[in-house]
Scaffold this motif. Sequence first.
Motif, PDB file in Angstrom:
ATOM      1  N   GLU A 200      63.643  51.915  78.646  1.00  0.00           N
ATOM      2  CA  GLU A 200      62.416  51.246  78.214  1.00  0.00           C
ATOM      3  C   GLU A 200      61.812  51.946  77.001  1.00  0.00           C
ATOM      4  OE1 GLU A 200      60.189  51.408  81.803  1.00  0.00           O
ATOM      5  OE2 GLU A 200      61.169  49.646  82.703  1.00  0.00           O
ATOM      6  N   ILE A 203      63.867  51.094  73.878  1.00  0.00           N
ATOM      7  CA  ILE A 203      63.558  49.766  73.349  1.00  0.00           C
ATOM      8  C   ILE A 203      62.245  49.796  72.567  1.00  0.00           C
ATOM      9  CG2 ILE A 203      62.958  47.403  74.003  1.00  0.00           C
ATOM     10  CD1 ILE A 203      64.897  47.760  76.395  1.00  0.00           C
ATOM     11  N   ASP A 204      61.242  50.494  73.110  1.00  0.00           N
ATOM     12  CA  ASP A 204      59.957  50.628  72.416  1.00  0.00           C
ATOM     13  C   ASP A 204      60.125  51.381  71.101  1.00  0.00           C
ATOM     14  OD1 ASP A 204      58.720  49.280  74.466  1.00  0.00           O
ATOM     15  OD2 ASP A 204      57.926  51.079  75.443  1.00  0.00           O
ATOM     16  N   THR A 219      72.235  46.639  68.315  1.00  0.00           N
ATOM     17  CA  THR A 219      72.824  47.333  69.457  1.00  0.00           C
ATOM     18  C   THR A 219      74.300  46.966  69.567  1.00  0.00           C
ATOM     19  OG1 THR A 219      70.721  47.337  70.657  1.00  0.00           O
ATOM     20  CG2 THR A 219      72.718  47.694  71.956  1.00  0.00           C
ATOM     21  N   VAL A 243      69.200  43.883  81.418  1.00  0.00           N
ATOM     22  CA  VAL A 243      68.432  44.312  80.246  1.00  0.00           C
ATOM     23  C   VAL A 243      69.232  44.089  78.959  1.00  0.00           C
ATOM     24  CG1 VAL A 243      67.365  46.295  79.090  1.00  0.00           C
ATOM     25  CG2 VAL A 243      67.074  45.973  81.557  1.00  0.00           C
ATOM     26  N   PHE A 244      70.529  44.367  79.004  1.00  0.00           N
ATOM     27  CA  PHE A 244      71.380  44.244  77.818  1.00  0.00           C
ATOM     28  C   PHE A 244      72.371  43.094  78.008  1.00  0.00           C
ATOM     29  CE2 PHE A 244      70.011  48.699  77.843  1.00  0.00           C
ATOM     30  CZ  PHE A 244      69.572  48.857  76.536  1.00  0.00           C
TER      31      PHE A 244
END
Length: 306
Positions: A200, A203-204, A219, A243-244
């Motif tokens: 997380e 990503i931020d 990515t 998530v990916f």
Amino acid sequence: MSTDMGSARVCVTNAKGGTGKTTIAINVAGALNERGRDVLFVDLDPQGNATEGLGLLEAYDRDPPTFFDVLTDHRQRDRVEELIVEHEEMDVLPSNIDLLQAEHELTIADLIARVKHDPNADIDPSALASLGINVSPEAVTGPHALDVLDEALSGVEDAYDYVIIDSPPFYGKLTDTGIYAAQHILVPALTEATSERAIELLIDQMAALEGQTDITVETMGVVANRVEKTNEDRMMLEWLNEVFDEFPLWEVRKRVALQRAFKSGKSVFAADESVDMADVFLDIAAEFDERFGFETADRTHEVTHD
């Protein structure tokens, strides 16, 4: 090389320590070499784990000019070629103990950039520069100072198909310079609950970096590392897939052979090892070649499973 874009650059990054990031980076570079690619491996971690893992400890302790000087002194940026060391699988731009000071220096440079581009700032850039070692106001011309590695690599990258950057295991200016230079990331992650927060934050961080520098970070995929057959591993693999979901997810299972290869200063492809996980790294290298537009591998490699 089949692409007209210059070298393909990928930064292997995750700020969570202990993910096996360096082992992943070395073996991906080894797999690319196995496919016939010329690789420059950049150790951007001040701890020099990759430099040690490639058997280059003497380079870590070398006298100036060092990687630190190339990154922080614009007058020495073109000396990067002098620092590159040959390894049997790849060329290496090794880390150096002086890089421990780079985070401070790059932070000052970035502050100077912000002050110079803020019409309301009431700060003398020279006063900020006096807090550093190499940085000078005249060397900082853009709205940020995260392009130093990009500039250094531009002078040597024509000799390589790939530049693989092993980033520090923390977020800061050094990591940002690595990601900015590559603009493509490969994310190693452990299949344990503590990885959720790290992903997380990653990503931020990518969103913040893109906002600051007006770049797009692509990515390349995620490497689930040291995977075992537990419920936690299974749940984390499912979470990573969610998530990916648009990117490849590779699984590297825990193997002692990977550790032995690291201690021998090589990837599993050059070490006297036979390990089934070599196939995974070859798959990653093949995905890189496809994404960056390389032709079919120049040579093949048969892996013997143990």
